[in-house]
Design an enzyme around this catalytic site. Structure first.
Site, PDB file in Angstrom:
ATOM      1  N   PHE A  22     -27.405 -38.848  -1.001  1.00 59.44           N
ATOM      2  CA  PHE A  22     -28.345 -38.225  -1.926  1.00 59.44           C
ATOM      3  C   PHE A  22     -27.740 -38.312  -3.339  1.00 59.44           C
ATOM      4  O   PHE A  22     -26.568 -38.004  -3.532  1.00 59.44           O
ATOM      5  CB  PHE A  22     -28.564 -36.755  -1.543  1.00 59.44           C
ATOM      6  N   ALA A  57     -25.732 -33.184   0.724  1.00 58.08           N
ATOM      7  CA  ALA A  57     -24.677 -32.170   0.647  1.00 58.08           C
ATOM      8  C   ALA A  57     -24.729 -31.204   1.826  1.00 58.08           C
ATOM      9  O   ALA A  57     -23.692 -30.689   2.264  1.00 58.08           O
ATOM     10  CB  ALA A  57     -24.778 -31.416  -0.669  1.00 58.08           C
ATOM     11  N   VAL A  58     -25.921 -30.971   2.344  1.00 58.33           N
ATOM     12  CA  VAL A  58     -26.054 -30.042   3.476  1.00 58.33           C
ATOM     13  C   VAL A  58     -25.278 -30.545   4.693  1.00 58.33           C
ATOM     14  O   VAL A  58     -24.746 -29.745   5.475  1.00 58.33           O
ATOM     15  CB  VAL A  58     -27.555 -29.835   3.820  1.00 58.33           C
ATOM     16  N   CYS A  81     -23.574 -34.513  -4.854  1.00 51.21           N
ATOM     17  CA  CYS A  81     -24.162 -34.185  -6.153  1.00 51.21           C
ATOM     18  C   CYS A  81     -25.473 -33.435  -5.928  1.00 51.21           C
ATOM     19  O   CYS A  81     -26.401 -33.987  -5.343  1.00 51.21           O
ATOM     20  CB  CYS A  81     -24.401 -35.469  -6.928  1.00 51.21           C
ATOM     21  N   VAL A  82     -25.504 -32.194  -6.352  1.00 53.38           N
ATOM     22  CA  VAL A  82     -26.699 -31.375  -6.221  1.00 53.38           C
ATOM     23  C   VAL A  82     -27.210 -31.095  -7.636  1.00 53.38           C
ATOM     24  O   VAL A  82     -26.493 -30.520  -8.456  1.00 53.38           O
ATOM     25  CB  VAL A  82     -26.406 -30.054  -5.481  1.00 53.38           C
ATOM     26  N   ILE A  83     -28.424 -31.545  -7.902  1.00 53.24           N
ATOM     27  CA  ILE A  83     -28.993 -31.386  -9.249  1.00 53.24           C
ATOM     28  C   ILE A  83     -30.166 -30.423  -9.165  1.00 53.24           C
ATOM     29  O   ILE A  83     -31.053 -30.576  -8.307  1.00 53.24           O
ATOM     30  CB  ILE A  83     -29.444 -32.743  -9.827  1.00 53.24           C
ATOM     31  N   THR A  87     -37.157 -25.730  -7.855  1.00 54.05           N
ATOM     32  CA  THR A  87     -37.271 -24.737  -6.784  1.00 54.05           C
ATOM     33  C   THR A  87     -35.922 -24.127  -6.436  1.00 54.05           C
ATOM     34  O   THR A  87     -34.875 -24.554  -6.926  1.00 54.05           O
ATOM     35  CB  THR A  87     -37.847 -25.383  -5.502  1.00 54.05           C
ATOM     36  N   HIS A  89     -34.423 -24.532  -3.790  1.00 48.17           N
ATOM     37  CA  HIS A  89     -33.693 -25.437  -2.904  1.00 48.17           C
ATOM     38  C   HIS A  89     -32.271 -25.696  -3.409  1.00 48.17           C
ATOM     39  O   HIS A  89     -31.327 -25.765  -2.629  1.00 48.17           O
ATOM     40  CB  HIS A  89     -34.472 -26.753  -2.811  1.00 48.17           C
ATOM     41  N   PHE A 114     -13.141 -29.917  -2.941  1.00 48.74           N
ATOM     42  CA  PHE A 114     -14.558 -29.743  -3.259  1.00 48.74           C
ATOM     43  C   PHE A 114     -14.941 -30.626  -4.440  1.00 48.74           C
ATOM     44  O   PHE A 114     -14.691 -30.283  -5.595  1.00 48.74           O
ATOM     45  CB  PHE A 114     -14.822 -28.262  -3.571  1.00 48.74           C
TER      46      PHE A 114
END
Ligand code: INI
Length: 159
Positions: A22, A57-58, A81-83, A87, A89, A114
């Site tokens: 992702f 990432a989950v 990478c979480v952007i 929402t 989420h 991490f």
């Protein structure tokens, strides 16, 4: 007084690097940064490095747990990478991956570095993946190398 601190060379270490697909346009740069540090600073040979690709990432904490349970690795490096979107989420993905990785580290007693970016914007992610604000994958690899050596010294005391 006794001080224990780790250097960064870890020629005998075995390291697993988890990288999420992702936002791969970012995570591939984190991976390059991490591998560069492992090779050039850690002097970890390629043959001792395992790269595991996962969807997002989950999925990183379960993968880290499974890798740690094999006892084949001295450290795991988690890259993702979480952007933030519109929402809730974002919070769930970011919080669950951080919490899960902390659990794995304590349960299995190996460093889990991490290297998951959690940013508000794509631009912030780009800045942390090898441009203005450095490379968080490289930083995660540095911390893994240092922790491998710190834990080794703690365990080897008085041998
Ligand atoms: N996974 C990420 O790694 N980054 C994100 O920004 C993201 N967002 O925003 O949705 C994301 N979602 C996918 C998630 O990690 C799982 O792969 C998916 O929910 C299937 O379990």
């Amino acid at each position: 007084m006794k001080t224990i601190e780790g250097n960064l060379t870890a020629r005998d270490a075995r390291v697993a690097v988890i990288v999420s697909r992702f936002n791969s346009f970012i995570t591939e740069h984190l991976l390059s940064g991490a591998l560069d540090v492992l090779n050039r600073q850690g002097e970890v040979p390629d043959s001792a490095i395992t790269v595991v690709r996962v969807p997002g990432a989950v999925e990183i904490p379960l993968t880290a747990k499974t890798l740690a349970a094999t006892k084949k690795y001295d450290a795991v490096i988690a890259l993702g990478c979480v952007i933030r979107g519109a929402t809730y989420h974002f919070e769930i993905v970011a919080n669950e991956s951080a919490k899960g990785l902390a659990q794995v580290m304590l349960e299995h007693g190996i460093p889990v570095a991490f290297g998951i970016l959690t940013t508000d914007t794509i631009d912030q992610a780009v800045q942390r993946a090898g441009s203005k604000a450095g490379n968080k994958g490289a930083e995660a690899a540095l911390s893994a190398l240092e922790m491998i050596n710190v834990l080794k010294q703690i365990k080897d005391q008085d041998k």
